[in-house]
Design an enzyme around this catalytic site. Structure first.
Site, PDB file in Angstrom:
ATOM      1  CG  HIS A 120      57.515  32.708  76.818  1.00  0.00           C
ATOM      2  ND1 HIS A 120      57.667  32.845  78.181  1.00  0.00           N
ATOM      3  CD2 HIS A 120      57.492  31.373  76.589  1.00  0.00           C
ATOM      4  CE1 HIS A 120      57.739  31.660  78.746  1.00  0.00           C
ATOM      5  NE2 HIS A 120      57.630  30.752  77.799  1.00  0.00           N
ATOM      6  CG  HIS A 184      58.721  21.707  78.705  1.00  0.00           C
ATOM      7  ND1 HIS A 184      57.441  21.466  78.264  1.00  0.00           N
ATOM      8  CD2 HIS A 184      58.690  22.970  79.210  1.00  0.00           C
ATOM      9  CE1 HIS A 184      56.675  22.525  78.489  1.00  0.00           C
ATOM     10  NE2 HIS A 184      57.405  23.451  79.075  1.00  0.00           N
TER      11      HIS A 184
END
Length: 271
Positions: A120, A184
């Site tokens: 991804h 993150h």
């Protein structure tokens, strides 16, 4: 000579494709930014897009983990992980090999992959930015499994990549797109946190072309303040250095808690 016609960076979380409307407060702003970026890339009309990104232990694992690797093939498969459509993308073996040869001659021991299946980190930008009809040269940078390349090494790599692009034959038009980050935490107790202050500070440095400040950050500082996922800013450093360190313009930033990631989208000024 080759011609760098576009440079930019974007986060690549799979939610961009799977749940584009996850946050009504921020999704429209991000959607507009990616639509604008896609239009700018289309206007630049590159022959090849060099996608600088990490891998999430899909293609490269501990049995074979390069620091840097060029995908030099005429087609690249897709993992279809995270529910991302698994369509293969067109590559460019000739351009990939030319860039690889130039980087090796410049002192960078970059690996070559004739089969680099994409996850991804590469496919989300391909799909969201309408790059499916363009030839893609994936450029893997290890961003998650120590020992990592230093930020300064990534900066030097970006400059060498620019020289490699400049040396391409026949006026080849190239876009370079870095994918990853920003703050993150992945697979750790702090997963779900986003450090908006750190993200905005980092984006300001990128906009101002201040790579000296960026590469002065240590991995320990990044891990503590922005999480292990923020180590992916290496792809941003490569791209900014390739563009010439002239800075750029942030199209959007949003703390996307549904995606557990700070999302940054920047277009670089190409020197």
């Amino acid at each position: 000579m080759g011609d760098l016609v576009y440079a930019g960076t974007t986060s690549h979380v799979s939610g961009i494709v799977r749940t584009p409307d996850a946050d009504p407060a921020h999704s429209p702003q991000l959607d507009a930014a990616w639509t604008s970026m896609a239009a700018d890339i289309a206007a630049a009309d590159p022959d090849v897009v060099v996608l600088v990104g990490p891998d999430h232990h899909e293609t490269f694992g501990l049995e074979n983990l390069p620091i840097f690797c060029i995908g030099a093939a005429d087609e690249h498969g897709a993992w279809n992980e995270h529910g991302i459509p698994g369509d293969p993308v067109a590559g460019d073996e000739k351009v990939g090999m030319a860039i690889l040869s130039s980087l090796v001659a410049s002192g960078f021991d970059v690996s070559r992959a004739m089969e680099m299946t994409l996850d991804h980190g590469f496919l989300v930008p391909v799909q969201r930015l309408d790059l499916g009809d363009r030839r893609i040269v994936p450029f893997y940078v290890n961003c998650n499994t120590p020992p990592l390349p230093s930020l300064q090494r990534c900066r030097d790599l970006g400059a060498a990549l620019r020289s490699a692009i400049d040396a391409l034959p026949d006026g080849t038009k190239v876009a370079v797109l870095g994918t990853g980050g920003v703050s993150h935490w992945v697979g750790v107790p702090r997963s779900g946190e986003i450090n908006e202050e750190w993200d905005k500070r980092f984006l300001a440095l990128i906009e101002n072309g201040d790579l000296d400040a960026v590469v002065s950050m240590t991995d320990d500082e990044i891990l503590e303040e922005a999480g292990n996922g923020a180590l992916e800013i290496r792809t941003w450093v490569v791209t900014a250095a390739c563009a010439g360190e002239k800075g750029g313009r942030a199209l959007a930033y949003a703390p996307m808690y549904p995606w557990v990631t700070g999302i940054g989208i920047v277009e670089m000024e190409v020197a």
